[in-house]
Design an enzyme around this catalytic site. Structure first.
Site, PDB file in Angstrom:
ATOM      1  CG  ASP A  30      34.183  38.999  45.513  1.00 24.62           C
ATOM      2  OD1 ASP A  30      34.319  37.968  44.849  1.00 24.62           O
ATOM      3  OD2 ASP A  30      34.499  40.136  45.087  1.00 24.62           O
ATOM      4  CB  ILE A  31      37.725  42.835  47.054  1.00 19.43           C
ATOM      5  CG1 ILE A  31      38.319  44.110  47.639  1.00 19.43           C
ATOM      6  CG2 ILE A  31      37.848  42.795  45.539  1.00 19.43           C
ATOM      7  CD1 ILE A  31      39.822  44.221  47.456  1.00 19.43           C
ATOM      8  CG  ASN A  87      32.487  32.597  37.428  1.00 20.60           C
ATOM      9  OD1 ASN A  87      31.359  32.219  37.109  1.00 20.60           O
ATOM     10  ND2 ASN A  87      32.688  33.667  38.162  1.00 20.60           N
ATOM     11  N   GLY A  93      33.844  33.493  32.622  1.00 17.26           N
ATOM     12  CA  GLY A  93      34.109  34.776  33.270  1.00 17.26           C
ATOM     13  C   GLY A  93      35.107  34.679  34.412  1.00 17.26           C
ATOM     14  CD  GLN A  94      39.012  30.370  36.605  1.00 20.85           C
ATOM     15  OE1 GLN A  94      38.691  29.561  35.725  1.00 20.85           O
ATOM     16  NE2 GLN A  94      39.797  30.039  37.617  1.00 20.85           N
ATOM     17  CG  HIS A 100      37.364  31.612  43.230  1.00 20.36           C
ATOM     18  ND1 HIS A 100      38.372  31.565  42.282  1.00 20.36           N
ATOM     19  CD2 HIS A 100      36.432  32.446  42.725  1.00 20.36           C
ATOM     20  CE1 HIS A 100      38.059  32.351  41.273  1.00 20.36           C
ATOM     21  NE2 HIS A 100      36.872  32.893  41.510  1.00 20.36           N
ATOM     22  CG  LEU A 101      31.440  27.236  45.810  1.00 17.86           C
ATOM     23  CD1 LEU A 101      30.893  26.931  44.420  1.00 17.86           C
ATOM     24  CD2 LEU A 101      31.200  26.049  46.748  1.00 17.86           C
ATOM     25  CG  HIS A 102      31.868  33.351  42.969  1.00 18.56           C
ATOM     26  ND1 HIS A 102      32.243  34.665  43.082  1.00 18.56           N
ATOM     27  CD2 HIS A 102      32.662  32.820  42.006  1.00 18.56           C
ATOM     28  CE1 HIS A 102      33.213  34.932  42.224  1.00 18.56           C
ATOM     29  NE2 HIS A 102      33.487  33.827  41.559  1.00 18.56           N
TER      30      HIS A 102
END
Ligand code: 5GP
Length: 114
Positions: A30-31, A87, A93-94, A100-102
């Site tokens: 993640d950035i 999310n 909070g998407q 995508h899975l965090h």
């Protein structure tokens, strides 16, 4: 509809720190990490939100979870633990409308989330 930021990463139109890739999914860092290790498990198939997933995506969704498990083990924090998060839409909070899975690891997480 224009390509999501993740499709652009998959197509190598923008750079990313890629941890893993196969024909079904890509795993990137993640950035804007929310933990010392914060990865995103992203399917190459574009599904805008978890609400759009259906039974035909069952195997892909399982692959995402198993890949998160494998990456956590490879990076050495599986036993300490980690958090997996999808999310969905506004209240979830998407921000990026390509599921995508965090995978968040290497810090103590709190519950309940904010
Ligand atoms: P969401 O809020 O949609 O669940 O999460 C989107 C995630 O994508 C955020 O954690 C955000 O930091 C990350 N993100 C947004 N743009 C980029 C990008 O260009 N590259 C990478 N690697 N991550 C991004």
């Amino acid at each position: 509809m224009s390509d999501s930021i993740f499709t652009k990463i998959i197509n190598r139109e923008i750079p990313a720190n890629i941890e893993y890739e196969d024909d079904q999914l890509i795993v990137i860092h993640d950035i804007n990490p929310q933990a010392p290790t914060h990865l995103l498990i992203v399917p190459k198939k574009v599904i805008p939100t978890i609400n759009h997933a259906d039974a035909s995506d069952r195997e892909l969704l399982g692959e995402m979870i198993l890949r998160a498990q494998a990456v956590a083990a490879k990076l050495g924090f599986a036993e300490d633990g980690y958090r997996l998060v999808f999310n969905c839409n506004l209240h979830g909070g998407q921000e990026v409308y390509h599921i995508h899975l965090h995978l968040l690891g290497e810090r103590q997480m709190k519950w309940p989330p904010g």
